[in-house]
Enzyme design. Structure first.
Site, mmCIF file in Angstrom:
data_model
loop_
_atom_site.group_PDB
_atom_site.id
_atom_site.type_symbol
_atom_site.label_atom_id
_atom_site.label_comp_id
_atom_site.label_asym_id
_atom_site.label_seq_id
_atom_site.Cartn_x
_atom_site.Cartn_y
_atom_site.Cartn_z
ATOM 1 N N ASP A 349 0.793 -1.257 0.091
ATOM 2 C CA ASP A 349 0.015 0.011 -0.162
ATOM 3 C C ASP A 349 0.914 1.304 -0.050
ATOM 4 O OD1 ASP A 349 -2.131 1.510 0.130
ATOM 5 O OD2 ASP A 349 -2.141 1.666 2.447
ATOM 6 N N THR A 351 0.523 4.541 0.919
ATOM 7 C CA THR A 351 0.479 5.678 1.956
ATOM 8 C C THR A 351 0.768 4.915 3.270
ATOM 9 O OG1 THR A 351 -1.175 6.566 0.784
ATOM 10 C CG2 THR A 351 -0.720 7.243 3.018
ATOM 11 N N ASP A 610 -1.892 -0.759 6.647
ATOM 12 C CA ASP A 610 -2.075 -0.351 7.950
ATOM 13 C C ASP A 610 -3.550 0.064 8.314
ATOM 14 O OD1 ASP A 610 -2.026 1.871 6.618
ATOM 15 O OD2 ASP A 610 -0.123 2.732 7.736
#
Length: 854
Positions: A349, A351, A610
């Site tokens: 991911d 970000t 996250d």
């Protein structure tokens, strides 16, 4: 700022209890003020009802104490490792320890202490196993405390974070995006609260929760916020075991361990009939001294057991856990070390992984003739609409603070203060939290002059129609790696109006600059060097993500694909996944489908993330990796948690896994070579009706010098070889021929010695000659396994040879181990036979390597 769920353009929201600087949960937020006053807000049509008399304050300290006394506490044990008692039991009470223990007791009664040394070796091995796993347990437990989810409860009107195990029946537990519901309860407050129950029900769509609705432990918040009253705690809660199972240090689903179990099962089947035949041969058929017959029988049985193999596997894993723990990497499931070493595709991911948590507003571009000062007022008011701002909104808040004070937006923030900060008099009448499925959020206001307006803030390519002229300048910005949000006005001033998003009028572009992680480029280069494919999967615009990946040197970063154009067919999706490296505008369900598509092609997939939008994909991936600052839900389902939030820790995990797999494969070959030659020697003895050539002391010496000591060093050595599948086949293809050659050469020497020596002391001389051959052949097997040579590997092999030489030349050691070479003919014959066996070993190993590739 810590990032969690996807923000308005695919970013991520802060976690529970993490309030961004300069923005309290109620500051400048009339909507939150109403919540604080006790208002129940409808998540679909959030029209504020008359507030109740007071805001729920939760339990009092006295009520909490009373419930604790009654045992109404969330006492479900959440452990990251086995207890000390379980560790001792697992290391002591094993099948092979039982067999060896019985044989040890027998030998203590019928033979000198030298023939009982194998028992002391087992005691030492067991002790080492217990100590190492205890060290790993201490490391895991300390890391688990650091990474433990701490829900926020409201007691005596004050919100505070507590341990999950401290929640009592009736507690008022607050919820925000990314929070996991840790106990069952009833919703008391709901502010556009959306909960994902897919881990419990399998339904991927979030469920909107209103006051009075039930929430179940194991679900998690994807949007909005609120609070619920705990109605079931401890073992009574639905799916109460989910958190325990997700956080437990386990030893399951490991090819290495299952392979060793398979090998031990076959060894047991071979050992039992062979041992019975040996017992009959030595005690019944041969008319020897009873005690010596027993000693030689035990000497034939003990080396059949690869007792140190399981120990070294446990030690290698445990030391790996300790090493990674020092780097702030929590391994929640032990095989994750092994699993990540086998991964050939890593899905990232962007970000929070490739970029750091915070962002900065670089500029605001008004569209369609909009007034810049008015746009800034809207943005300032927008910042007050969400009590839990995500990363993008926090950047806007920093640039345009609600009080008109200094922000972090540089010139942009300064321009925003020119209007006098009158956005503070705007009242928030409605709010729609960001959803990773929608890709935008919304807010409605009553402006200072009483005018009603409604606004959306989110992904431009979602809110704008195809062909809109603004898309061209957005594309140019994305190509520079910038993130762009669109501020659009909803006609009619109602967020819930039909087609509000489709009819929204573009008003301004908010350009955000992302901060690249300084170590991300090196990590991507490492994976490329290790032939591990890297796929960047993000909710952001694909071009923007590709530009960021390109800056970090990701191979194939120019091959971008908008996930809205991904085929739904799993096979076609897998093809698209293999051809492209960067994917944008990916929904949470698509992330899950993409992982499944790659797995359908035989790939071993690791997924990092996250935010709550990553939970489903993390759970389905072969290895899930979560950042320590990630949401509670992601940390619960991930096998590996990077507590330091550093993507650069992953190469260390891969290296640890490769070390464990490669080294255990090496030492397993050593152990099983001994098992093979022990079984074959016993069979040859039974068939030829001769005395078994060795006493236990001889094989204890050989095992220590050619297997035990070197295996310990080899198991813990650095090893960067890529992990290979088919563990059992890879080990047995070398162990079987090596053991057969060792057994044949040793038995030939023994038979020659029986014809050469006669009279008193003949059996001892025969045993010494056979022991010399077996030692030299075993040393050559060790020398092959120790390749490629380094100075310490050469020194290790040489030290083992020197140790045996010392035994042969020191008189009291000769007597202790009953080893004394007699004459020169048989000793040199033994060396010659061992040399021929070494040549054959070299040929067979090379032939097997070409012929039987695992």
């Amino acid at each position: 700022m810590t990032q969690r769920a996807l923000d308005s353009s695919g970013g991520q929201t802060p976690g529970p209890g993490e309030q961004p600087p300069g923005n309290s949960r109620t500051s400048g937020n009339p909507r939150q003020a109403k919540i604080d006053a006790g208002a129940e807000l409808d998540p679909v049509h959030p029209v504020d009802p008359p507030p109740p008399a007071h805001r729920p304050e939760g339990l009092t300290t006295a009520e909490v104490a009373e419930r604790v006394a009654r045992g109404e506490v969330n006492d479900v044990p959440v452990r990251s490792s086995r207890s000390v008692v379980e560790i001792v039991r697992a290391n002591v009470f094993t099948r092979f320890n039982l067999i060896i223990g019985v044989l040890w007791v027998i030998m203590l009664f019928v033979a000198p202490i030298q023939d009982s040394l194998f028992g002391f070796v087992i005691v030492a091995n067991t002790g080492i196993g217990i100590i190492q796993e205890w060290r790993a347990k201490k490391t895991l437990d300390s890391l688990a405390v650091i990474g433990e989810a701490k829900p926020t409860v409201r007691r005596d009107g004050t919100a505070s974070e507590i341990s999950t195990s401290e929640i009592v029946l009736g507690d008022l537990v607050e919820l925000g995006p990314g929070d996991k519901v840790v106990v069952d309860g009833t919703v008391a407050e709901a502010d556009s609260l959306e909960i994902d129950e897919s881990l419990l029900t399998g339904e991927a769509d979030p469920v909107i929760k209103r006051a009075g609705d039930q929430v179940m432990s194991g679900s998690f918040v994807v949007a909005g916020g609120g609070a619920f009253t705990a109605t079931k705690v401890g073992r009574e809660a639905y799916a109460a075991q989910l958190a325990e199972e997700a956080s437990r240090f386990t030893l399951v689903h490991s090819e290495l361990r299952s392979g060793i179990s398979t090998i031990l099962k076959y060894v047991t089947w071979m050992m039992v009939p062979t041992a019975i035949g040996l017992i009959i041969s030595q005690l019944v058929v041969k008319d020897n001294n009873f005690k010596e017959s027993v000693a030689r029988t035990v000497g034939g049985i003990v080396p059949m057991i690869p007792e140190g193999l399981v120990l070294l596997t446990s030690v290698a894993f445990a030391i790996g856990v300790v090493r990674l723990g020092r780097k702030q990497c929590l391994v929640q499931e032990l095989p994750a070390i092994e699993g990540l070493a086998r991964v050939d595709v890593v899905c990232l991911d962007k970000t929070g992984t490739l970029t750091e948590g915070g962002m900065d507003v670089s500029e605001v571009r008004p569209l369609n003739g909009s007034d810049e000062a008015y746009v800034q007022r809207v943005l300032r008011a927008f910042g007050s609409s969400d009590p839990r701002p995500n990363a993008s909104l926090q950047a806007i808040i920093d640039a345009y603070p609600a009080d008109g004070g200094d922000g972090d937006g540089g010139d942009t923030a300064g321009a925003g203060r020119a209007d006098g900060g009158d956005a503070g008099s705007w009242a928030v009448t409605d709010a729609m939290p960001f959803s990773s499925a929608r890709k935008y959020s919304g807010a409605a206001f009553t402006e200072a002059d009483g005018t009603a307006s409604a606004w959306l803030l989110g992904a431009p390519d979602v809110l704008l129609s195809e062909g809109d002229p603004a898309l061209k300048q957005i594309e140019r910005l994305n190509e520079q790696g910038l993130r762009v949000l669109l501020l659009a006005r909803v006609p009619g001033g109602a967020l819930d109006a039909p087609g509000a998003a489709a009819e929204a009028v573009p008003t301004a572009l908010v350009v955000l600059e992302q901060r690249l992680r300084p170590d991300a480029g090196d990590t991507l280069a490492y994976f490329a060097d290790q032939n591990v494919a890297t796929k960047v999967i993000s909710g952001d615009n694909a071009v923007s993500v590709g530009a960021v990946a390109g800056k970090l040197g990701l191979a194939g970063a120019e091959n971008t694909l908008d996930a809205r154009r991904l085929p739904s067919d799993p096979d076609e999706m897998a093809t698209a996944m293999e051809r492209n490296a960067v994917f944008g505008r990916v929904t949470p369900q698509q992330k899950r489908d993409m992982v499944a598509a790659l797995q359908s092609r035989g790939h071993t997939v690791a997924m990092t993330g996250d935010g709550v939008n990553d939970v489903l994909a993390l759970k389905d991936a072969d290895i899930g990796v979560s950042m320590g600052s990630g949401s509670e839900a992601t940390r619960a389902v991930a096998q590996i948690v990077l507590l330091n939030n550093s993507f650069a820790t992953l190469p260390s995990v891969v290296a640890e896994g490769r070390r464990v797999i490669g080294n255990i494969t090496r030492v397993a070959t050593l152990f099983l070579t001994k098992t093979v030659y022990s079984v074959l020697l016993a069979i040859l003895v039974v068939c030829t009706q001769v005395e078994y050539p060795f006493l236990p002391r001889h094989l204890t010496l050989l095992s220590t010098l050619t297997i035990g000591v070197p295996a310990f060093f080899l198991a813990l050595a650095p090893n960067k070889e890529r992990a290979q599948p088919n563990f059992v086949r890879r080990v047995m293809r070398y162990a079987i021929p090596s053991g057969a050659i060792a057994a044949a050469s040793t038995f030939v020497t023994y038979l020659l010695a029986r014809h050469h020596y006669s009279g008193a002391g003949a059996l001892e001389a025969e045993t010494s000659a056979a022991t010399l051959t077996l030692f030299l052949v075993s040393m050559y097997v060790l020398a092959i396994i120790a390749r490629p040579y380094t100075w310490w590997r050469v020194a290790l092999v040489a030290a083992m040879g020197l140790g045996f030489l010392i035994v042969l030349v020191v008189p009291w050691l000769q007597d202790f181990f009953a080893l004394k070479l007699v004459g020169t003919v048989m000793p040199w014959a033994a060396v010659g036979i061992a040399a021929a066996a070494a040549v054959l070993l070299e040929f067979v190993w090379r032939w097997v390597g070409r012929r039987f590739r695992a």
